[in-house]
Design a protein around this motif. Structure first.
Motif, PDB file in Angstrom:
ATOM      1  N   VAL A  61       0.864  -1.219  -0.008  1.00  0.00           N
ATOM      2  CA  VAL A  61       0.108   0.056   0.054  1.00  0.00           C
ATOM      3  C   VAL A  61       1.002   1.333   0.067  1.00  0.00           C
ATOM      4  CG1 VAL A  61      -1.719   1.460   1.418  1.00  0.00           C
ATOM      5  CG2 VAL A  61      -1.809  -1.289   0.972  1.00  0.00           C
ATOM      6  N   THR A  62       2.006   1.051   0.771  1.00  0.00           N
ATOM      7  CA  THR A  62       2.813   2.128   0.740  1.00  0.00           C
ATOM      8  C   THR A  62       3.580   2.776  -0.789  1.00  0.00           C
ATOM      9  OG1 THR A  62       3.324   1.950   3.163  1.00  0.00           O
ATOM     10  CG2 THR A  62       4.957   3.305   2.017  1.00  0.00           C
ATOM     11  N   GLU A  63       3.752   1.524  -1.038  1.00  0.00           N
ATOM     12  CA  GLU A  63       4.348   1.531  -2.596  1.00  0.00           C
ATOM     13  C   GLU A  63       3.247   2.458  -3.696  1.00  0.00           C
ATOM     14  OE1 GLU A  63       5.597  -2.117  -4.063  1.00  0.00           O
ATOM     15  OE2 GLU A  63       7.039  -2.453  -2.199  1.00  0.00           O
ATOM     16  N   ASP A  64       2.081   1.852  -3.341  1.00  0.00           N
ATOM     17  CA  ASP A  64       1.008   2.189  -4.325  1.00  0.00           C
ATOM     18  C   ASP A  64       0.848   3.941  -4.026  1.00  0.00           C
ATOM     19  OD1 ASP A  64       0.673   0.030  -5.431  1.00  0.00           O
ATOM     20  OD2 ASP A  64      -1.319  -0.414  -4.525  1.00  0.00           O
ATOM     21  N   ILE A  65       0.975   4.424  -2.754  1.00  0.00           N
ATOM     22  CA  ILE A  65       0.804   5.815  -2.263  1.00  0.00           C
ATOM     23  C   ILE A  65       1.768   6.635  -2.820  1.00  0.00           C
ATOM     24  CG2 ILE A  65       0.541   7.341  -0.426  1.00  0.00           C
ATOM     25  CD1 ILE A  65      -0.947   4.980   1.088  1.00  0.00           C
ATOM     26  N   GLU A  66       3.055   5.864  -2.680  1.00  0.00           N
ATOM     27  CA  GLU A  66       4.247   6.663  -3.268  1.00  0.00           C
ATOM     28  C   GLU A  66       4.216   6.948  -4.915  1.00  0.00           C
ATOM     29  OE1 GLU A  66       7.523   4.365  -1.619  1.00  0.00           O
ATOM     30  OE2 GLU A  66       7.267   5.212   0.246  1.00  0.00           O
ATOM     31  N   LEU A  67       3.636   5.873  -5.540  1.00  0.00           N
ATOM     32  CA  LEU A  67       3.628   5.887  -6.876  1.00  0.00           C
ATOM     33  C   LEU A  67       2.674   7.202  -7.407  1.00  0.00           C
ATOM     34  CD1 LEU A  67       4.137   4.979  -9.796  1.00  0.00           C
ATOM     35  CD2 LEU A  67       2.561   3.136  -9.408  1.00  0.00           C
ATOM     36  N   ALA A  68       1.141   7.060  -6.778  1.00  0.00           N
ATOM     37  CA  ALA A  68       0.423   7.953  -6.623  1.00  0.00           C
ATOM     38  C   ALA A  68       0.951   9.476  -6.554  1.00  0.00           C
ATOM     39  CB  ALA A  68      -0.883   7.836  -5.683  1.00  0.00           C
ATOM     40  N   SER A  69       1.764   9.622  -5.526  1.00  0.00           N
ATOM     41  CA  SER A  69       2.342  11.018  -5.306  1.00  0.00           C
ATOM     42  C   SER A  69       3.224  11.439  -6.266  1.00  0.00           C
ATOM     43  CB  SER A  69       3.332  10.809  -4.098  1.00  0.00           C
ATOM     44  OG  SER A  69       3.697  12.097  -3.620  1.00  0.00           O
ATOM     45  N   ALA A  70       4.170  10.228  -6.845  1.00  0.00           N
ATOM     46  CA  ALA A  70       4.988  10.517  -8.078  1.00  0.00           C
ATOM     47  C   ALA A  70       4.385  10.940  -9.282  1.00  0.00           C
ATOM     48  CB  ALA A  70       5.705   9.212  -8.400  1.00  0.00           C
ATOM     49  N   ALA A  90      -8.808   8.220  -9.974  1.00  0.00           N
ATOM     50  CA  ALA A  90      -7.637   8.368 -10.823  1.00  0.00           C
ATOM     51  C   ALA A  90      -7.090   7.448 -11.442  1.00  0.00           C
ATOM     52  CB  ALA A  90      -6.706   9.273 -10.240  1.00  0.00           C
ATOM     53  N   ILE A  91      -7.213   7.354 -12.746  1.00  0.00           N
ATOM     54  CA  ILE A  91      -6.744   6.349 -13.575  1.00  0.00           C
ATOM     55  C   ILE A  91      -5.288   6.638 -14.558  1.00  0.00           C
ATOM     56  CG2 ILE A  91      -7.179   4.643 -15.794  1.00  0.00           C
ATOM     57  CD1 ILE A  91     -10.053   4.741 -14.869  1.00  0.00           C
ATOM     58  N   VAL A  92      -4.297   5.961 -14.322  1.00  0.00           N
ATOM     59  CA  VAL A  92      -2.984   6.020 -15.068  1.00  0.00           C
ATOM     60  C   VAL A  92      -2.923   5.125 -16.047  1.00  0.00           C
ATOM     61  CG1 VAL A  92      -0.519   6.457 -14.966  1.00  0.00           C
ATOM     62  CG2 VAL A  92      -2.266   7.355 -13.075  1.00  0.00           C
ATOM     63  N   TYR A  93      -3.131   5.700 -17.575  1.00  0.00           N
ATOM     64  CA  TYR A  93      -2.874   4.511 -18.538  1.00  0.00           C
ATOM     65  C   TYR A  93      -1.279   4.715 -19.183  1.00  0.00           C
ATOM     66  CZ  TYR A  93      -7.707   4.728 -19.375  1.00  0.00           C
ATOM     67  OH  TYR A  93      -9.300   4.642 -19.194  1.00  0.00           O
ATOM     68  N   GLU A  94      -0.727   3.369 -19.184  1.00  0.00           N
ATOM     69  CA  GLU A  94       0.654   3.328 -19.656  1.00  0.00           C
ATOM     70  C   GLU A  94       1.555   4.083 -19.013  1.00  0.00           C
ATOM     71  OE1 GLU A  94       1.657   1.490 -22.781  1.00  0.00           O
ATOM     72  OE2 GLU A  94      -0.280   0.658 -22.589  1.00  0.00           O
ATOM     73  N   GLN A  95       1.309   4.021 -17.876  1.00  0.00           N
ATOM     74  CA  GLN A  95       2.193   4.890 -16.776  1.00  0.00           C
ATOM     75  C   GLN A  95       2.564   6.209 -17.441  1.00  0.00           C
ATOM     76  OE1 GLN A  95       5.500   2.248 -16.196  1.00  0.00           O
ATOM     77  NE2 GLN A  95       4.282   1.037 -14.911  1.00  0.00           N
ATOM     78  N   ARG A  96       1.652   6.855 -18.232  1.00  0.00           N
ATOM     79  CA  ARG A  96       2.034   8.167 -18.680  1.00  0.00           C
ATOM     80  C   ARG A  96       0.848   9.079 -18.841  1.00  0.00           C
ATOM     81  NH1 ARG A  96       4.793   7.274 -24.567  1.00  0.00           N
ATOM     82  NH2 ARG A  96       2.750   7.872 -24.883  1.00  0.00           N
ATOM     83  N   ASP A 122      -8.412   4.536 -26.254  1.00  0.00           N
ATOM     84  CA  ASP A 122      -8.354   4.279 -27.713  1.00  0.00           C
ATOM     85  C   ASP A 122      -7.041   5.103 -28.358  1.00  0.00           C
ATOM     86  OD1 ASP A 122     -10.672   2.772 -28.010  1.00  0.00           O
ATOM     87  OD2 ASP A 122     -11.963   4.334 -28.552  1.00  0.00           O
ATOM     88  N   GLN A 123      -6.946   6.112 -27.528  1.00  0.00           N
ATOM     89  CA  GLN A 123      -5.614   7.152 -28.142  1.00  0.00           C
ATOM     90  C   GLN A 123      -4.479   6.350 -27.647  1.00  0.00           C
ATOM     91  OE1 GLN A 123      -6.719  10.651 -26.057  1.00  0.00           O
ATOM     92  NE2 GLN A 123      -7.572  11.541 -28.111  1.00  0.00           N
ATOM     93  N   VAL A 124      -4.458   5.922 -26.310  1.00  0.00           N
ATOM     94  CA  VAL A 124      -3.128   5.157 -25.878  1.00  0.00           C
ATOM     95  C   VAL A 124      -3.030   3.783 -26.746  1.00  0.00           C
ATOM     96  CG1 VAL A 124      -2.357   3.945 -24.097  1.00  0.00           C
ATOM     97  CG2 VAL A 124      -3.509   5.857 -23.567  1.00  0.00           C
ATOM     98  N   LEU A 125      -4.063   3.348 -27.067  1.00  0.00           N
ATOM     99  CA  LEU A 125      -3.952   2.081 -28.010  1.00  0.00           C
ATOM    100  C   LEU A 125      -3.314   2.479 -29.447  1.00  0.00           C
ATOM    101  CD1 LEU A 125      -6.897   0.035 -27.233  1.00  0.00           C
ATOM    102  CD2 LEU A 125      -4.380  -0.702 -26.475  1.00  0.00           C
ATOM    103  N   ALA A 126      -3.747   3.577 -29.742  1.00  0.00           N
ATOM    104  CA  ALA A 126      -3.352   3.889 -31.181  1.00  0.00           C
ATOM    105  C   ALA A 126      -1.879   4.441 -31.223  1.00  0.00           C
ATOM    106  CB  ALA A 126      -4.212   5.254 -31.595  1.00  0.00           C
ATOM    107  N   GLN A 127      -1.401   4.745 -29.983  1.00  0.00           N
ATOM    108  CA  GLN A 127      -0.074   5.312 -29.943  1.00  0.00           C
ATOM    109  C   GLN A 127       0.956   4.271 -29.758  1.00  0.00           C
ATOM    110  OE1 GLN A 127       0.133   8.367 -26.899  1.00  0.00           O
ATOM    111  NE2 GLN A 127      -1.115   9.786 -28.083  1.00  0.00           N
ATOM    112  N   ARG A 128       0.537   3.209 -29.515  1.00  0.00           N
ATOM    113  CA  ARG A 128       1.365   1.968 -29.170  1.00  0.00           C
ATOM    114  C   ARG A 128       2.027   1.430 -30.310  1.00  0.00           C
ATOM    115  NH1 ARG A 128      -1.412  -2.475 -25.336  1.00  0.00           N
ATOM    116  NH2 ARG A 128      -0.930  -1.453 -23.187  1.00  0.00           N
TER     117      ARG A 128
END
Length: 150
Positions: free
Chosen positions: A104-113, A121-127, A144-150
């Motif tokens: 959980v702490t790792e998730d919270i730190e990632l959200a903060s980053a 909140a949803i983060v697609y493709e880590q970007r 759809d935009q994320v998939l098109a950029q792959r």
């Protein structure tokens, strides 16, 4: 939580409730405001490890947002865990397990980053961040935009 942040959240609740009612036909009846959700998050990590993470997640959301349950109460969490097939005592022991707390702490730190300060909140493709309660059409468009950029 700062008073300004709390005011902003409280001010947005009527809009959130109206959106749930109008778009999804759901009457929200949320639990107490400003609770410590960390035990529920730790419980989610344990539930995931036992293969019932999605069921636990759904049950927690229903308990808080529809049934006005205080999901920071350990007995409420244990009952929810049992309802999705988890052993009550094992679940309660997991709530103080350093392994799940660290996750959980790792998730919270990632959200903060990512600069996240609220949910949903949803983060697609880590970007790509989609913040706030968004209609399905917006989520599909971003996916759809994320998939098109792959």
């Amino acid at each position: 939580m700062s008073p300004e942040y709390r005011k902003r959240i409280e001010a947005g609740r009527p809009q959130l409730y109206a959106m749930a009612r109008e778009r999804y036909g759901v009457e929200m009846n949320s639990g107490p405001f400003g609770i410590n959700s960390r035990p529920a998050l730790v419980g989610a990590k344990y539930a995931e490890s036992q293969g019932v993470g999605a069921a636990y997640h759904d049950a927690i959301f229903r308990a808080y947002w529809l049934d006005a349950q205080p999901i920071d109460h350990l007995e409420v969490l244990a009952s929810i865990a049992e309802s999705v097939g988890l052993d009550r005592q094992a679940f309660q022991a997991a709530l103080s397990d350093p392994q799940y707390m660290a996750q959980v702490t790792e998730d919270i730190e990632l959200a903060s980053a990512y600069g996240l300060s609220g949910v949903p909140a949803i983060v697609y493709e880590q970007r790509y961040l989609v913040s706030g309660a968004q209609p399905t059409s917006v989520l599909r468009q971003v996916a759809d935009q994320v998939l098109a950029q792959r």
